[in-house]
Design a protein around this motif. Structure first.
Motif, PDB file in Angstrom:
ATOM      1  N   GLU A 131     -37.466  50.477  -4.283  1.00  0.00           N
ATOM      2  CA  GLU A 131     -36.801  49.182  -4.034  1.00  0.00           C
ATOM      3  C   GLU A 131     -35.910  48.797  -5.212  1.00  0.00           C
ATOM      4  N   ILE A 132     -36.458  48.948  -6.421  1.00  0.00           N
ATOM      5  CA  ILE A 132     -35.682  48.545  -7.608  1.00  0.00           C
ATOM      6  C   ILE A 132     -34.476  49.473  -7.779  1.00  0.00           C
ATOM      7  N   GLU A 133     -34.688  50.759  -7.512  1.00  0.00           N
ATOM      8  CA  GLU A 133     -33.578  51.714  -7.631  1.00  0.00           C
ATOM      9  C   GLU A 133     -32.439  51.324  -6.677  1.00  0.00           C
ATOM     10  N   ALA A 134     -32.814  50.853  -5.472  1.00  0.00           N
ATOM     11  CA  ALA A 134     -31.792  50.423  -4.506  1.00  0.00           C
ATOM     12  C   ALA A 134     -31.055  49.184  -5.024  1.00  0.00           C
ATOM     13  N   GLU A 135     -31.808  48.270  -5.652  1.00  0.00           N
ATOM     14  CA  GLU A 135     -31.168  47.073  -6.219  1.00  0.00           C
ATOM     15  C   GLU A 135     -30.211  47.465  -7.344  1.00  0.00           C
ATOM     16  N   VAL A 136     -30.620  48.446  -8.137  1.00  0.00           N
ATOM     17  CA  VAL A 136     -29.758  48.910  -9.227  1.00  0.00           C
ATOM     18  C   VAL A 136     -28.469  49.485  -8.639  1.00  0.00           C
ATOM     19  N   SER A 137     -28.586  50.322  -7.611  1.00  0.00           N
ATOM     20  CA  SER A 137     -27.349  50.914  -7.033  1.00  0.00           C
ATOM     21  C   SER A 137     -26.472  49.846  -6.419  1.00  0.00           C
ATOM     22  N   ALA A 138     -27.091  48.804  -5.847  1.00  0.00           N
ATOM     23  CA  ALA A 138     -26.295  47.748  -5.220  1.00  0.00           C
ATOM     24  C   ALA A 138     -25.719  46.792  -6.260  1.00  0.00           C
ATOM     25  N   GLY A 139     -26.170  46.906  -7.518  1.00  0.00           N
ATOM     26  CA  GLY A 139     -25.682  46.015  -8.569  1.00  0.00           C
ATOM     27  C   GLY A 139     -26.342  44.652  -8.529  1.00  0.00           C
ATOM     28  N   THR A 140     -27.446  44.505  -7.765  1.00  0.00           N
ATOM     29  CA  THR A 140     -28.095  43.196  -7.642  1.00  0.00           C
ATOM     30  C   THR A 140     -29.342  43.077  -8.527  1.00  0.00           C
ATOM     31  N   TYR A 141     -29.684  44.143  -9.239  1.00  0.00           N
ATOM     32  CA  TYR A 141     -30.887  44.099 -10.078  1.00  0.00           C
ATOM     33  C   TYR A 141     -30.689  43.123 -11.252  1.00  0.00           C
ATOM     34  N   THR A 142     -31.749  42.401 -11.588  1.00  0.00           N
ATOM     35  CA  THR A 142     -31.715  41.520 -12.753  1.00  0.00           C
ATOM     36  C   THR A 142     -32.674  42.064 -13.810  1.00  0.00           C
ATOM     37  N   TYR A 143     -32.134  42.335 -15.009  1.00  0.00           N
ATOM     38  CA  TYR A 143     -32.981  42.821 -16.099  1.00  0.00           C
ATOM     39  C   TYR A 143     -33.955  41.714 -16.494  1.00  0.00           C
ATOM     40  N   ASN A 144     -35.183  42.115 -16.773  1.00  0.00           N
ATOM     41  CA  ASN A 144     -36.193  41.156 -17.197  1.00  0.00           C
ATOM     42  C   ASN A 144     -36.289  41.204 -18.727  1.00  0.00           C
ATOM     43  N   VAL A 145     -35.575  40.284 -19.371  1.00  0.00           N
ATOM     44  CA  VAL A 145     -35.497  40.273 -20.832  1.00  0.00           C
ATOM     45  C   VAL A 145     -35.909  38.902 -21.348  1.00  0.00           C
ATOM     46  N   VAL A 146     -36.785  38.903 -22.341  1.00  0.00           N
ATOM     47  CA  VAL A 146     -37.167  37.653 -23.006  1.00  0.00           C
ATOM     48  C   VAL A 146     -36.415  37.615 -24.327  1.00  0.00           C
ATOM     49  N   GLY A 147     -35.615  36.574 -24.528  1.00  0.00           N
ATOM     50  CA  GLY A 147     -34.737  36.561 -25.700  1.00  0.00           C
ATOM     51  C   GLY A 147     -35.031  35.460 -26.687  1.00  0.00           C
ATOM     52  N   TYR A 148     -36.203  34.834 -26.609  1.00  0.00           N
ATOM     53  CA  TYR A 148     -36.447  33.670 -27.468  1.00  0.00           C
ATOM     54  C   TYR A 148     -37.412  33.939 -28.611  1.00  0.00           C
ATOM     55  N   GLN A 149     -37.811  35.223 -28.788  1.00  0.00           N
ATOM     56  CA  GLN A 149     -38.848  35.478 -29.790  1.00  0.00           C
ATOM     57  C   GLN A 149     -38.299  36.108 -31.061  1.00  0.00           C
ATOM     58  N   LYS A 150     -39.032  35.866 -32.157  1.00  0.00           N
ATOM     59  CA  LYS A 150     -38.753  36.570 -33.406  1.00  0.00           C
ATOM     60  C   LYS A 150     -39.953  37.448 -33.722  1.00  0.00           C
ATOM     61  N   PHE A 151     -39.676  38.560 -34.402  1.00  0.00           N
ATOM     62  CA  PHE A 151     -40.777  39.418 -34.815  1.00  0.00           C
ATOM     63  C   PHE A 151     -41.018  39.179 -36.298  1.00  0.00           C
TER      64      PHE A 151
END
Lengths: 322, 289
Positions: B251-271
């Motif tokens: 399913e995800i591979e199909a979303e990637v080919s269709a260009g509709t996939y959304t990357y799941n990224v968390v961008g608010y943290q510091k290490f």
């Protein structure tokens, strides 16, 4: 525009020094194998040394020029003709609109370079026009020339009739043997004294399983110091395994028992040792050799390798033109 | 070990390899990346580029601007001036990657290798066995149990060299001998103590037992995550592999080919290295999850 009538064997757009500054993301520089011949070709037609030109391998292309220009061919002799008339190498030559440049198999050397006044004007990718075939980026749509490709050129006027002084041209081996300089390191301490002696004292044959990422060599076995065996498991268990680290371009990378010289499209990192490194001034010899040729390696110091580089840079200047 | 003094090794006429130690240890990677940053901030014209890795830094320099001995001296003083790695605190994105463990594609790849090159036990069974795990199921639990630290990028454009941040997920394995001639795109594998994701179908030497449908490099830049680079990751990012089924993979591979996939990224943290080290001492590193 230049029309490609026949593409030759993997003829590609390259510039010098290539795609620099992206090694930490894994992008190789690409660029011409024989930067000595390449730079002189550009100078002959009045270009900066780094302008994009064509690198021809083994068999050159047949090209039709859309506009009048000045070109120069250097490197391997591929018996170039312009509308049937032989073209002299190491010279700038006037071309009229519609003329056809035809090149054949390389006679002496392996790679020829075609510079065109103004340089090839493909869209740069990450700051360079060099082709990186395996990733399909740079150059002309990310690949070698194809039949019916059209090559954009930023035409400027050039001066025909210039030539490279004979003593400023690289001299190609005529007996299929090459002496290649190497600087010991970074991982020469993993090879025992007998192994080092064997490496420098033996013939190494360039394997047919070589490409733009690596030149594989066939030769004797390698032997190692205790360091190659007495190590933590994260290194990997084979003697040639080491914790992944950055690779110098030109490194002689030892994968198991097979040495591979990492050339212009090679990997930037990995988990094999690099006992020796071919310095930049010797790359042209790699580019002008072919599978079956024999290499003998000669150890030089870092300082000697840098002096060779300075000498070659000095040769790649207007002072070498007549 | 972590060397008392860095080892400087020449690479031809224009490279210097700085070795900081000979083990996989996060502190070494922090120092390697910290040194790369320090060199960039020092604005040294003589340094063309650098490539940090797990325990080392490769420096590409211009020998017309600096000699080898002077470069070594400059690097030694930059290293000496680096603060303790404990003080490092850096922005760190966390990527969640749907991951099909024990998938049919890498299994078929291993079977192909066994048939054509040299017979070999299925990698998932082999890695489980040599690490004292009960089998592939525990391997999945252990491998997916940790966040992974992007120590560096290299080998192929965008390929991340990964270390598990949780020592309870640490595994080791030898590399293939001889290497594979092909690996499916998106394969996840490990060699030595490192893991990696293969950006495209390439040869390879890691033990392989999982695959993700989510691209980690994109020359066409179809997704916003590739706006600034065709490579998804940068050093200091973290990855969490989230086990998924073959159906979800498809399913995800199909979303990637269709260009509709959304990357799941968390961008608010510091290490924070200090907080990480403080956490490390609270866990039993020898106990598997």
């Amino acid at each position: 525009m230049i029309d490609v009538i026949t593409p030759g064997l993997e003829t590609s757009v390259q510039d010098y020094p290539g795609r620099i500054g992206f090694w930490n993301q894994g992008f190789p520089p690409s660029g011409p194998f024989d930067a000595w011949s390449f730079r002189l070709a550009n100078l002959l037609v009045g270009n900066p040394v780094g302008a994009a030109g064509l690198e021809c391998q083994y068999i050159g292309p047949t090209l039709r020029f859309g506009e009048a220009t000045v070109i120069a061919i250097t490197g391997a002799d591929m018996a170039a003709t312009l509308d049937g008339t032989p073209v002299l190498l190491w010279q700038s030559v006037a071309v009229t609109a519609g003329q056809v440049l035809k090149m054949g198999p390389a006679k002496a050397g392996t790679r020829a370079y075609i510079a065109i006044a103004g340089g090839i004007d493909t869209v740069p990718w990450l700051g360079s026009r060099s082709t990186f075939h395996k990733a399909g980026v740079g150059g002309l749509d990310g690949s070698a020339l194809k039949k019916d490709s059209r090559i954009p050129v930023a035409y400027t006027s050039g001066t025909p009739g210039r030539s490279v002084k004979p003593d400023c041209r690289p001299v190609f081996s005529t007996d299929k043997r090459w002496e290649i300089e190497v600087v010991p390191g970074p991982d020469d301490d993993w090879i025992d004294a007998a192994g080092q002696e064997r490496f420098l004292g033996s013939d190494w044959k360039l394997s047919g399983k070589s490409d733009r990422t690596g030149f594989r060599l066939d030769g004797p076995q390698w032997t190692f110091t205790a360091k190659a065996y007495d190590k933590l498991p994260e290194n990997g268990s084979e003697p040639s395994n080491i914790i992944d680290h950055g690779y110098p371009l030109g490194a002689i990378n030892l994968a198991g028992q097979t040495p591979i010289i990492l050339v212009s499209d090679g990997p930037s990192m990995g988990g094999f040792i690099n006992p020796y490194t071919v310095p930049s001034a010797a790359f042209w010899k790699l580019g002008q050799s072919r599978p079956g040729d024999i290499y003998r390696f000669k150890a030089v110091s870092v300082e000697e390798a840098q002096a060779l580089r300075r000498r070659q840079d000095a040769i790649c200047s207007m002072d070498s033109l007549a | 070990m972590i060397y008392d003094k860095p080892v400087f090794k020449p690479g031809g006429d224009r490279y210097l390899l700085i070795e900081l130690g000979d083990e996989l240890n996060l502190a070494l990677n922090f120092t390697a990346n910290g040194l790369a940053d320090a060199i960039a901030q020092a604005g040294m014209k003589a340094v063309v580029e650098t490539a940090p890795c797990f325990a080392s830094l490769l420096v590409h320099y211009d020998p017309d601007l600096i000699g080898f001995a002077d470069l070594k001296r400059e690097m030694a003083s930059l290293i000496a001036a680096l603060g303790p790695s404990d003080d490092i605190e850096l922005p760190s994105r966390l990527f969640y990657f749907p991951t099909c463990y024990l998938d049919p594609w890498t299994k078929a790849c291993v079977e192909d290798y066994s048939a054509k090159i040299t017979p070999k036990k299925w990698d998932a069974e082999y890695v489980a066995e040599i690490n004292g795990l009960s089998g592939p199921a525990q391997l999945v639990r252990v491998h997916s149990g940790s966040e992974y630290w992007v120590a560096s990028l290299g080998f192929w454009p965008g390929l991340p060299f990964l270390m598990p941040l949780d020592p309870r997920s640490r595994l080791t394995a030898p590399k293939y001998n001889p290497p594979r001639t092909w690996t499916p795109q998106g394969t996840i594998g490990m060699g030595g103590a490192a893991s990696a994701i293969y950006p495209v179908a390439t040869p390879g030497g890691y033990q392989i037992f999982a695959r993700t449908p989510v691209p980690i490099w994109d020359t066409k830049r179809r997704f916003p995550e590739f706006e600034n680079s065709i490579c998804l990751f940068r050093p200091g990012d973290r990855i969490k592999f989230v086990p998924c089924s073959v159906e979800e993979f498809n399913e995800i591979e199909a979303e990637v080919s269709a260009g509709t996939y959304t990357y799941n990224v968390v961008g608010y943290q510091k290490f924070s290295v200090r907080q990480y080290n403080e956490w490390l001492v609270t866990i039993d590193a020898g106990k598997r999850l």
